[in-house]
Design a protein around this motif. Sequence first.
Motif, short mmCIF file in Angstrom:
data_model
loop_
_atom_site.label_atom_id
_atom_site.label_comp_id
_atom_site.label_asym_id
_atom_site.label_seq_id
_atom_site.Cartn_x
_atom_site.Cartn_y
_atom_site.Cartn_z
N SER A 56 4.96 -0.96 5.37
CA SER A 56 3.79 -0.17 4.96
C SER A 56 4.18 1.15 4.32
CB SER A 56 2.87 0.07 6.15
OG SER A 56 3.44 1.00 7.07
N THR B 150 -3.02 3.46 -0.98
CA THR B 150 -3.02 2.12 -0.43
C THR B 150 -2.53 2.12 1.00
OG1 THR B 150 -2.64 1.17 -2.62
CG2 THR B 150 -2.15 -0.24 -0.74
N ALA C 276 -4.50 0.76 4.23
CA ALA C 276 -3.90 -0.32 5.02
C ALA C 276 -3.77 0.09 6.48
CB ALA C 276 -2.54 -0.69 4.45
N TYR D 210 -5.62 -1.67 9.61
CA TYR D 210 -4.84 -2.17 10.74
C TYR D 210 -5.33 -1.56 12.05
CZ TYR D 210 -1.15 -3.19 13.99
OH TYR D 210 -0.47 -3.62 15.11
N MET E 28 -6.44 -7.08 3.43
CA MET E 28 -5.35 -6.21 2.96
C MET E 28 -5.18 -6.34 1.44
SD MET E 28 -3.74 -4.25 5.17
CE MET E 28 -3.55 -4.04 6.95
N VAL F 111 -7.61 -4.29 -0.35
CA VAL F 111 -7.19 -2.88 -0.31
C VAL F 111 -6.19 -2.60 -1.44
CG1 VAL F 111 -5.77 -1.27 1.03
CG2 VAL F 111 -7.68 -2.46 2.13
N SER G 90 3.01 -2.43 -4.06
CA SER G 90 2.42 -3.32 -3.05
C SER G 90 3.22 -4.60 -2.94
CB SER G 90 0.96 -3.63 -3.40
OG SER G 90 0.16 -2.48 -3.30
#
Length: 309
Positions: A25, A32, A36, A40, A146, A149, A241
């Motif tokens: 991450s 982002t 994320a 989570y 995700m 996102v 990403s």
Amino acid sequence: MMNQPLLNHATQTMAAGSKSFATASKLFDAATRRSALMLYAWCRHCDDVTDGQTLGFAAAANHPATAQARLTMLQTETRRAYAGQAMTEPAFAAFQEVALAHAIPQQQAFDHLEGFAMDVRGEEYETLNDTLRYCYHVAGVVGLMMARVMGVRDEAVLDRACDLGLAFQLTNIARDIVEDAQVGRCYLPTRWLADAGLNRDNFADPSRRSALAQLATRLVAEAEPYYASAQAGLAGLPLRSAWAIATARGVYREIGVKVRNAGEKAWDQRQGTSRPEKLALLMSGAGLALSSRMASPAARPAHLWQRPR
């Protein structure tokens, strides 16, 4: 903008709840990564609430006593979040921001809560497809959220994101078979158990480790085509990403390899990856992300389990 203490809490939640994904991450761009982490934190909070564990900033005493009542509360709060109502629970305030900003479909949030409901009901899984349906609810749909996102709206790329969630969860099941059995849960298909001469009462017995190791190996093998499909989806993600997801993919896949290679000793200690291994996988993830810019991914194999549309 979400306040810094809440972002810090989400970061700590990720670090404690998923060391495998926490490393990856950090590769996201700042916006982002923040979304994320917030997403989570909500997923982790819902899991903890359902199981009656310590709940974020809130005291456990403030939540209903029974699992079904706690699940109903989560469903109610999720509806309120989508309705734009004020959220007092930090995890739901975070989720509200992310869900509305990235147009996460409400059905996907409720699909995720259904995974916790399946645990509350104590569902059994007769076939691999039944297990994959559970994997969809607890992890595949998280992959979908995700991906949104990360800006993904292409349904074909979303299929690949779901596939990665399925692969992650199949790996988790293999790694945690004995740990799950200790709380009365079994996600292995009952047909597989019967084929190996096992049942839900004895599959985790130390005396049955040889047969259990064969089933874990079988489960790890079933995850492989989903990991392959997910790799083919990297081209549909922004480069940073793609790097993050390729790294997470490598870390989780390596856990499955370790479960397979450990055989009967797979559950003597929790399988994971070391810091040097994570760094190596981070570098290989960079290579996969870069090469995905030049690849023309093959069509998704028709035999793979298909998410609901």
